[in-house]
Design a protein around this motif. Structure first.
Motif, PDB file in Angstrom:
ATOM      1  N   VAL A  78      32.049 -27.981  64.854  1.00  0.00           N
ATOM      2  CA  VAL A  78      31.284 -26.627  65.052  1.00  0.00           C
ATOM      3  C   VAL A  78      32.492 -25.634  64.847  1.00  0.00           C
ATOM      4  O   VAL A  78      33.240 -25.383  65.744  1.00  0.00           O
ATOM      5  N   GLU A  81      32.938 -23.102  67.933  1.00  0.00           N
ATOM      6  CA  GLU A  81      33.433 -23.991  68.886  1.00  0.00           C
ATOM      7  C   GLU A  81      34.793 -24.341  68.785  1.00  0.00           C
ATOM      8  O   GLU A  81      35.697 -24.355  69.969  1.00  0.00           O
ATOM      9  N   THR A 188      23.880 -26.389  64.947  1.00  0.00           N
ATOM     10  CA  THR A 188      24.127 -24.966  64.286  1.00  0.00           C
ATOM     11  C   THR A 188      24.077 -24.883  62.715  1.00  0.00           C
ATOM     12  O   THR A 188      24.235 -23.930  62.261  1.00  0.00           O
ATOM     13  N   VAL A 193      18.451 -25.235  61.645  1.00  0.00           N
ATOM     14  CA  VAL A 193      17.970 -24.306  62.626  1.00  0.00           C
ATOM     15  C   VAL A 193      16.705 -23.590  62.106  1.00  0.00           C
ATOM     16  O   VAL A 193      15.693 -23.174  62.846  1.00  0.00           O
ATOM     17  N   ARG A 282      30.280 -14.215  62.862  1.00  0.00           N
ATOM     18  CA  ARG A 282      30.757 -15.277  63.828  1.00  0.00           C
ATOM     19  C   ARG A 282      32.427 -15.530  63.381  1.00  0.00           C
ATOM     20  O   ARG A 282      32.790 -15.407  62.437  1.00  0.00           O
TER      21      ARG A 282
END
Length: 330
Positions: A78, A81, A188, A193, A282
């Motif tokens: 990820v 992360e 993710t 999703v 992000r």
């Protein structure tokens, strides 16, 4: 001879195990089950619950099962992360890969196939990226994989084994026969999703950024069906066993779709709308990452069988429905 699949209880790894078994291979799976599931491993494979960082365990498996090839999927994936926990990613993805490589060398394993990523390229631009492009990862995840590639290159130069590093673009879909799929809670991956949101498992889906330099402002990715990806690995294994040399190759379809195009496909295949919210970018996300997979096609003889976005989405939705049924039965 056996093939050792690390991370074989996870999403891509479980598809690989089925592909190997379908091809008549003897398969041993090593997985600590941190994100994978015991039930996702084909019953004909032998599952050992453990960590690739356990050199003694890996060495014993290589010796006991006469392992001649390792296909290495285990790792953390990820991007955001990894930005928040870079040392954790370097530990799990890089340091443990080094331990696995050392065990492979000591055990005289002849062939090694590594699960790498397009994240090694960073912001490659809208055009398909070739393997010769600059390697400029923008996240610790991408850097951890690149470091592992470099270790693999150097170890192969010093020892008697050959390798293939496959740089994945965006993996999606599920086994068309319904045997396995993406099952990790809190995943993710966009198509996963979106499928969960369409089926009511999530209240809404957030699009992270609509101001990228792309045609509709959302990120563009090259989505490859997981079964096609498993087939690339199988072809890579056959090539190495036939005497092929070291290879680094992209795995993708040479074209991409934006986030909004993917969501339109999910609506089209599902037959209904679902809630979508717009959010900020992000950390670590590149505007566009699209593969030039000419090398995989020419060197491995790879011919994708599932290069169709609606088909990929359809398989993902079918698996999500099956997963709901599995969970409802406890």
């Amino acid at each position: 001879m056996a093939v050792l699949v690390t991370g074989g209880a996870g999403y891509i790894g479980s598809h690989m195990v089925w592909a190997l078994l379908d091809a008549g291979e003897d398969v041993v799976v090593l997985d600590r089950l941190s994100t994978g599931f015991e039930w996702a491993v084909a019953p004909e494979a032998r599952l050992v619950v453990g960590d690739i960082g356990d050199a003694e365990l890996v060495g014993s498996l290589i010796e006991k099962h006469s392992v001649d090839a390792i296909i290495h999927f285990a790792g953390s994936i990820v991007v955001p992360e990894s930005v928040a926990d870079p040392l954790g990613y370097y530990s799990n993805n890089t340091c443990k890969t080094r331990t696995l490589l050392e065990a492979a060398v000591k055990g005289s394993v002849r062939h090694f196939i590594f699960s790498s990523t397009a994240a090694v390229y960073g912001a490659a631009g809208i055009d398909p990226v070739q393997e010769t492009a600059p390697l400029l990862p923008e996240s610790p995840y991408g850097t951890s994989k690149l470091m592992s590639e470099l270790m693999l290159r150097d170890a192969a130069a010093a020892h008697d084994f050959t390798y293939t590093a496959l740089r994945y673009f965006n993996v999606a879909g599920a086994d068309p026969r319904g045997r396995t799929g993406q099952s990790t809670p809190g995943a993710t991956h966009l198509i996963k999703v979106a499928s969960e949101t369409a089926l009511g498992k999530r209240a809404s889906l957030t699009v992270f950024g609509d101001d990228y330099p792309t045609p509709d402002g959302t990120c563009v990715r090259d989505y490859i069906h997981v079964s096609d990806l498993a087939n690339v690995h199988l072809l890579a294994l056959q090539r190495l066993r036939a005497g092929g040399g070291n290879l680094v190759a992209n795995c993708g379809y040479n074209h991409g779709y934006s986030v909004l195009e993917v969501l339109d496909s999910v609506r089209r295949v599902f037959g209904s709308d679902f809630n979508v919210a717009m959010g900020p970018r992000r950390p670590g996300d590149a505007a566009a990452v699209v593969a030039d997979s000419t090398l995989a096609r020419s060197e491995l003889g790879w011919k994708p069988a599932h290069d169709n976005l609606d088909g990929i989405v359809g398989d993902a939705l079918a698996w999500e429905k099956a997963l709901s049924h599995r969970n409802s039965r406890g």
